[in-house]
Design a protein around this motif. Structure first.
Motif, short mmCIF file in Angstrom:
data_model
loop_
_atom_site.label_atom_id
_atom_site.label_comp_id
_atom_site.label_asym_id
_atom_site.label_seq_id
_atom_site.Cartn_x
_atom_site.Cartn_y
_atom_site.Cartn_z
N ALA A 48 -2.18 -0.80 0.92
CA ALA A 48 -3.63 -0.81 0.72
C ALA A 48 -4.03 -1.87 -0.30
N LEU A 49 -3.08 -2.23 -1.16
CA LEU A 49 -3.30 -3.25 -2.19
C LEU A 49 -2.19 -4.28 -2.08
N ILE A 50 -2.57 -5.55 -2.02
CA ILE A 50 -1.58 -6.63 -1.90
C ILE A 50 -1.76 -7.61 -3.04
N VAL A 51 -0.67 -7.86 -3.76
CA VAL A 51 -0.71 -8.75 -4.92
C VAL A 51 0.00 -10.06 -4.57
N LEU A 52 -0.62 -11.17 -4.95
CA LEU A 52 -0.06 -12.51 -4.71
C LEU A 52 0.20 -13.19 -6.06
N PRO A 53 1.00 -14.25 -6.09
CA PRO A 53 1.37 -14.88 -7.36
C PRO A 53 0.21 -15.58 -8.08
N GLU A 54 0.55 -16.10 -9.25
CA GLU A 54 -0.36 -16.91 -10.06
C GLU A 54 -0.51 -18.29 -9.41
N MET A 55 -1.70 -18.84 -9.46
CA MET A 55 -1.99 -20.22 -9.02
C MET A 55 -1.36 -20.54 -7.66
N VAL A 56 -1.52 -19.61 -6.75
CA VAL A 56 -0.87 -19.79 -5.45
C VAL A 56 -1.66 -20.77 -4.58
N ASN A 57 -2.88 -21.07 -4.98
CA ASN A 57 -3.67 -22.06 -4.23
C ASN A 57 -3.35 -23.51 -4.59
N SER A 58 -2.63 -23.69 -5.70
CA SER A 58 -2.53 -25.04 -6.26
C SER A 58 -1.12 -25.49 -6.60
N GLY A 59 -0.22 -24.54 -6.88
CA GLY A 59 1.03 -24.90 -7.54
C GLY A 59 0.81 -24.95 -9.04
N TYR A 60 1.92 -25.23 -9.75
CA TYR A 60 1.91 -25.02 -11.20
C TYR A 60 2.06 -26.30 -12.01
N VAL A 112 -8.31 -13.15 -8.88
CA VAL A 112 -9.48 -12.54 -8.24
C VAL A 112 -9.09 -11.23 -7.57
N VAL A 113 -10.04 -10.30 -7.55
CA VAL A 113 -9.87 -9.03 -6.83
C VAL A 113 -10.83 -9.09 -5.65
N VAL A 114 -10.27 -9.02 -4.43
CA VAL A 114 -11.07 -9.16 -3.21
C VAL A 114 -11.00 -7.86 -2.41
N ASP A 115 -12.16 -7.32 -2.11
CA ASP A 115 -12.24 -6.01 -1.44
C ASP A 115 -13.29 -6.08 -0.34
N ALA A 116 -12.88 -5.79 0.90
CA ALA A 116 -13.81 -5.76 2.04
C ALA A 116 -14.63 -7.05 2.13
N THR A 143 -7.73 -7.49 -20.16
CA THR A 143 -7.45 -7.09 -18.78
C THR A 143 -8.69 -6.54 -18.07
N LEU A 144 -8.94 -7.08 -16.88
CA LEU A 144 -10.10 -6.64 -16.09
C LEU A 144 -9.74 -5.38 -15.29
N VAL A 145 -10.61 -4.40 -15.28
CA VAL A 145 -10.42 -3.22 -14.43
C VAL A 145 -11.63 -3.11 -13.50
N VAL A 146 -11.33 -3.03 -12.19
CA VAL A 146 -12.38 -3.02 -11.18
C VAL A 146 -12.26 -1.76 -10.32
N GLU A 147 -13.37 -1.10 -10.07
CA GLU A 147 -13.38 0.03 -9.15
C GLU A 147 -13.42 -0.54 -7.74
N THR A 148 -12.39 -0.29 -6.95
CA THR A 148 -12.34 -0.81 -5.58
C THR A 148 -12.32 0.35 -4.59
N SER A 149 -12.29 0.00 -3.31
CA SER A 149 -12.29 1.03 -2.28
C SER A 149 -11.00 1.85 -2.26
N ILE A 150 -9.95 1.34 -2.92
CA ILE A 150 -8.68 2.08 -2.89
C ILE A 150 -8.27 2.58 -4.28
N GLY A 151 -9.15 2.48 -5.25
CA GLY A 151 -8.84 2.98 -6.59
C GLY A 151 -9.21 1.98 -7.66
N ARG A 152 -8.88 2.31 -8.87
CA ARG A 152 -9.19 1.44 -10.01
C ARG A 152 -8.05 0.45 -10.20
N VAL A 153 -8.34 -0.82 -9.98
CA VAL A 153 -7.33 -1.87 -10.01
C VAL A 153 -7.56 -2.75 -11.24
N ALA A 154 -6.49 -2.90 -12.05
CA ALA A 154 -6.54 -3.79 -13.20
C ALA A 154 -5.83 -5.08 -12.87
#
Lengths: 293, 293
Positions: A48-60, A112-116, A143-154
């Motif tokens: 329900a929640l998928i996490v991707l790496p840091e700076m995955v759009n650009s490289g490091y 970024v946290v992306v939901d629906a 740390t950012l905490v966001v209420e999402t459709s699947i729970g509170r995601v930090a």
């Protein structure tokens, strides 16, 4: 006082995935297809929640400031448009790192946290590692905490989670899970080969999760970049510090998809008489002059 | 601002020993001879600082309050008299846990620092674990740091060092090493068998040492008591989180003497641009109402 006994969890079991994908600063679009495939596979596995790496759009490893600027993206931009589409297509929440070009004319290592289909949160890395100081500006919030459709995601980014306070911020705000995009450069000294072949960063994740009884899902990257190797230390840790998936430390690091079910989210008790947050004695801890609220 | 670049270290290499001795609440004097032998052996091995477990004068699992009172000791008392003699005879600094009977009519789980025959510091455990609430009063200060003849020695007791702030307190006060007497009850769940066979407490020690770049010397106990087994997880960790000696996790836990040389004490740098203490962003971290100075 006990502020966290009641936690609003949409589902008592939350299935989380971390996608360890290859990234290459010289071929940044490569990550787009790797990410699309990984998100699809994770969704099929029921995440329900998928996490991707840091700076995955650009490289490091940017060659210079011009390259950093050319690879960083606005929010919204092509990268978040892709994430939005993937979140809608698969009905999942995605947390992903990116090099962000702010409308304030500064660059950030963001998450970024992306939901629906919507970007419901943007976090900017607050602790910069080494050469990052050359390109990026540090964010100005915990740390950012966001209420999402699947729970509170930090979410927080890489070096951020080496600071216990950033993990505590997630727990204090009743997050169900801390999603951390990282890029861990390979350590070749003894700090890189502790028990389990774990680098010190993994031990910190295990310890800090247990310190505050909050699950942590870390997505690291793989792939070489301009002579630097990355660890590929992605790991999903339960609220008791026990690894539920990963890390799979091999050299060179390889693509991996970790999936795990988080139970007991929100339970910060340690014994009949102990609680990870309320046992703290903040009245006793050192406070420097610059630390006063 | 960088407050810790200059550290006053008497010797650039500090040899530390942790003595894992058997303790039994039903035969408390047994520890006296075990401690005398262990201190002698550690001194012969060249250790300048010797760390002993928590409540080694009394044992841990009291039957009731009367027993706790009968086994706790004043400072000075028979236990610190023994430690004083050992420190003088062997020319060493000793940090040892004890059940302390305060002159205020309360009991404490304490740690004393003994140097050249004198008790130069008394610390009272600030975070009480589980049933300890029944017998003990919590101390009212953060980690104690004492200038001794062999360097700046910090001490805190067992559950205290699971709180990152207590380890940070030692680093902020420029301690060369944090000496921690502990009694770790054996964990039989997955938290007790993480990589290396390490219980979660050992991962926390490794991580918190690396968090603040301060060596930690933990002396755990061995021996059964009234049905409870102890971990025997003594460990000496360098400032980078790398174990220099121990842990030797076996069941049942056995007596052990760990000896290690600490180098680089006082170096809190992580990279050319990073420093474990000054990289913190205390202005961003969560502060609860009861946390304000």
């Amino acid at each position: 006082m006990n502020t966290v006994d009641v936690v609003d969890v949409v589902d008592p079991v939350l299935r989380v995935a971390c996608a360890q994908v290859p990234v290459d600063v010289e071929h940044p679009r490569m990550a787009y297809s790797a990410v699309s495939e990984a998100v699809s596979a994770a969704a099929q596995a029921g995440a329900a929640l998928i996490v991707l790496p840091e700076m995955v759009n650009s490289g490091y490893h940017f060659a210079d400031t011009d390259e950093a600027w050319s690879l960083a993206e606005l929010v919204p931009g092509p990268w978040t448009t892709l994430l939005s589409r993937l979140s809608t297509d698969h009905g999942v929440v995605i947390v992903a790192g990116l090099a962000e070009r702010g409308t304030d004319g500064k660059l950030y290592s963001a998450s970024v946290v992306v939901d629906a289909g919507d970007t419901v949160g943007v976090f900017r890395k607050a602790h910069l590692w080494d050469a990052e100081h050359r390109y990026f500006t540090a964010g100005e919030r915990a740390t950012l905490v966001v209420e999402t459709s699947i729970g509170r995601v930090a979410t927080a980014v890489c070096y951020d989670i080496e600071f216990p306070e950033m993990v505590r911020a997630a727990a204090e705000e009743q997050a169900d899970v801390l999603a951390a995009p990282v890029n861990w450069p390979l350590r070749t000294g003894p700090e890189g080969a502790l028990p389990g072949g774990w680098p010190i960063e993994v031990h910190k994740v295990v310890a800090h999760a247990a310190d505050y009884r909050i699950p942590i899902a870390v997505a690291d990257r793989c792939g070489h970049e301009r002579g630097e190797e990355f660890t590929g230390g992605s790991i999903i840790v339960g609220h008791d510090g026990v690894p539920l998936a990963g890390p799979h430390i091999v050299r060179p690091a390889r693509p991996a998809l970790l999936v795990a079910d988080l139970g007991n989210v929100g339970d910060r008790r340690l014994s009949d008489h102990n609680h990870a947050l309320t046992d703290r004695r903040p009245d006793l801890y050192p406070v420097r002059a610059d630390e006063q609220p």
